[in-house]
Design an enzyme around this catalytic site. Sequence first.
Site, PDB file in Angstrom:
ATOM      1  CB  CYS A 125      -0.968  -0.049   1.174  1.00 35.01           C
ATOM      2  SG  CYS A 125      -2.381   1.027   0.956  1.00 35.01           S
ATOM      3  CG  HIS A 136      -3.195  -3.345   4.297  1.00 36.50           C
ATOM      4  ND1 HIS A 136      -1.988  -2.950   4.807  1.00 36.50           N
ATOM      5  CD2 HIS A 136      -3.693  -2.263   3.640  1.00 36.50           C
ATOM      6  CE1 HIS A 136      -1.781  -1.678   4.469  1.00 36.50           C
ATOM      7  NE2 HIS A 136      -2.786  -1.244   3.758  1.00 36.50           N
TER       8      HIS A 136
END
Length: 246
Positions: free
Chosen positions: A95, A198
Amino acid sequence: MLLKIAWLYPDLMSTYGDRGNIIVLEKRLRWRGIEPIIKKIFISSPEEELEDCDLIFMGGAQDKQQQIVNRDLKKNKGKILKKMINQGIPGLFICGAYQFMGRYYKAADGTTIPGLGLFDFYTESPGLKFKRLIGNIVIQPSIFTLNTKFIGFENHTGRTFLGKDVKPFAEVIKGYGNNGKDKTEGMIYKNTVGTYLHGPILPKNIELADWLIEKALERKYKKKIVLKKLDDQLENMAREFIINKL
Ligand code: GLN
């Protein structure tokens, strides 16, 4: 055998369970009798500590932490990271960490955080009035010949757009991925993966953990490595369950 893993900025870049990735790498090495050495790299750490590692990991963060880390990367460690990635040292960047690899990240408040410019892509947040891209995600990664889908959880405001020569890591089956529009997810270059997943990604998708380990060992020991099989029944059942649910 041993493997040195660089865990970049564990105090600033680690959201939504990202540290679980380190636990998985550590366990899967140990279960095979390979010694893991986890090197936590902080802003205060000397560059040589990073340079000495065989595998790189950096998790995601909020815009504020990204600004802080970016200053350090620009100063010293970015150059080393670039060299290591180009040498084929395996890396996993989640990310916010993935966003650093591109040309820039325009944060939610309009500030532009310049990227390391390693790859031709950019990320822009449309601003706080627009929705974040949040939820469970299912993707089909491009590196594995077996028909394995990966699962994860994404939470980002940035929309990433890949240049034409940058290879996506996966195709989005369900969820948003890079930008919610073109069905691409993450990017892959040599042995480096950038992704929005994630979750954390590795416990949910152990093939990726083993892929990184295998590549790192092959580079370090300069020979073909075939990893000992582990009992992954539970991990695979958990993933199947989530895929069917989604
Ligand atoms: N701050 C970035 C964004 O919102 C990255 C978020 C994250 O790492 N989860 O897009």
